[in-house]
Design an enzyme around this catalytic site. Structure first.
Site, PDB file in Angstrom:
ATOM      1  N   HIS A 128      29.044 -51.139 -17.277  1.00  0.00           N
ATOM      2  CA  HIS A 128      30.299 -51.717 -17.774  1.00  0.00           C
ATOM      3  C   HIS A 128      31.420 -50.685 -17.886  1.00  0.00           C
ATOM      4  O   HIS A 128      32.546 -51.031 -18.232  1.00  0.00           O
ATOM      5  CB  HIS A 128      30.078 -52.390 -19.136  1.00  0.00           C
ATOM      6  N   HIS A 147      36.725 -48.850 -19.038  1.00  0.00           N
ATOM      7  CA  HIS A 147      35.727 -49.530 -19.861  1.00  0.00           C
ATOM      8  C   HIS A 147      35.965 -51.032 -19.808  1.00  0.00           C
ATOM      9  O   HIS A 147      36.908 -51.540 -20.412  1.00  0.00           O
ATOM     10  CB  HIS A 147      35.836 -49.015 -21.305  1.00  0.00           C
TER      11      HIS A 147
END
Length: 166
Positions: free
Chosen positions: A70, A85
């Site tokens: 992620h 992020h």
């Protein structure tokens, strides 16, 4: 008289960083996570993505890929490290809905696909999909950072300008 021997003052280097995702760029303070919103992770901006593709906004080297895919960190030629992020608390998804196309040590080119992510799957799991983009070593490397908010297209629109320390 001796002007040809005089040192010329070097102009500070300014970098323009393009959007790594298509969507709406917003101030980092709008991220619903105190670590990002308060700048504890670094200076930067965030994007509410409209499509599930994270691309490299510049040429660089992958220095870290979070195990759950992620998030990724890329370092540019000047040594500035950027953290991308995807979503907030998305580590809890344990990689579900994320496909990384890079590994640590990879050299990447501007526009190269880094991570694909399923926006609807992230939202269905109850997580915000807002994507912070921060300069993790800004205190050491950057003297000023100017952000640009509003609609952005990945690889085309500038999200911030960074003036490097000399």
């Amino acid at each position: 008289m001796f002007s040809k021997w005089r040192k010329k003052s070097a102009e500070p280097i300014t970098l323009e960083i393009l959007a790594p995702v298509t969507g709406k760029a917003v101030a980092l303070t709008e991220v619903p996570d105190e670590a990002f919103a308060a700048g504890h992770m670094g200076k930067g901006i965030a994007i509410e993505p409209a499509e599930g593709k994270l691309i490299a906004p510049f040429e660089g080297k992958v220095v870290h890929v979070i195990k759950s895919n992620h998030a990724v960190m890329i370092e540019n030629a000047e040594g500035i490290q950027f953290l991308f992020h995807i979503g907030i608390n998305t580590v809890s998804l344990k990689g579900e809905g994320f496909t990384s196309h890079v590994s640590v040590g990879d050299k990447v080119k501007a526009g190269q696909l880094l991570i694909e992510f399923d926006i609807e799957q992230i939202k269905a799991a109850g997580y915000p999909v807002i994507t912070p983009i921060v300069v993790t070593n800004a205190d050491e490397m950057v003297s000023s950072l100017e952000t640009h908010v509003g609609p952005v297209t990945a690889g085309k629109d500038t999200i911030f300008k960074a003036v490097l320390k000399s």
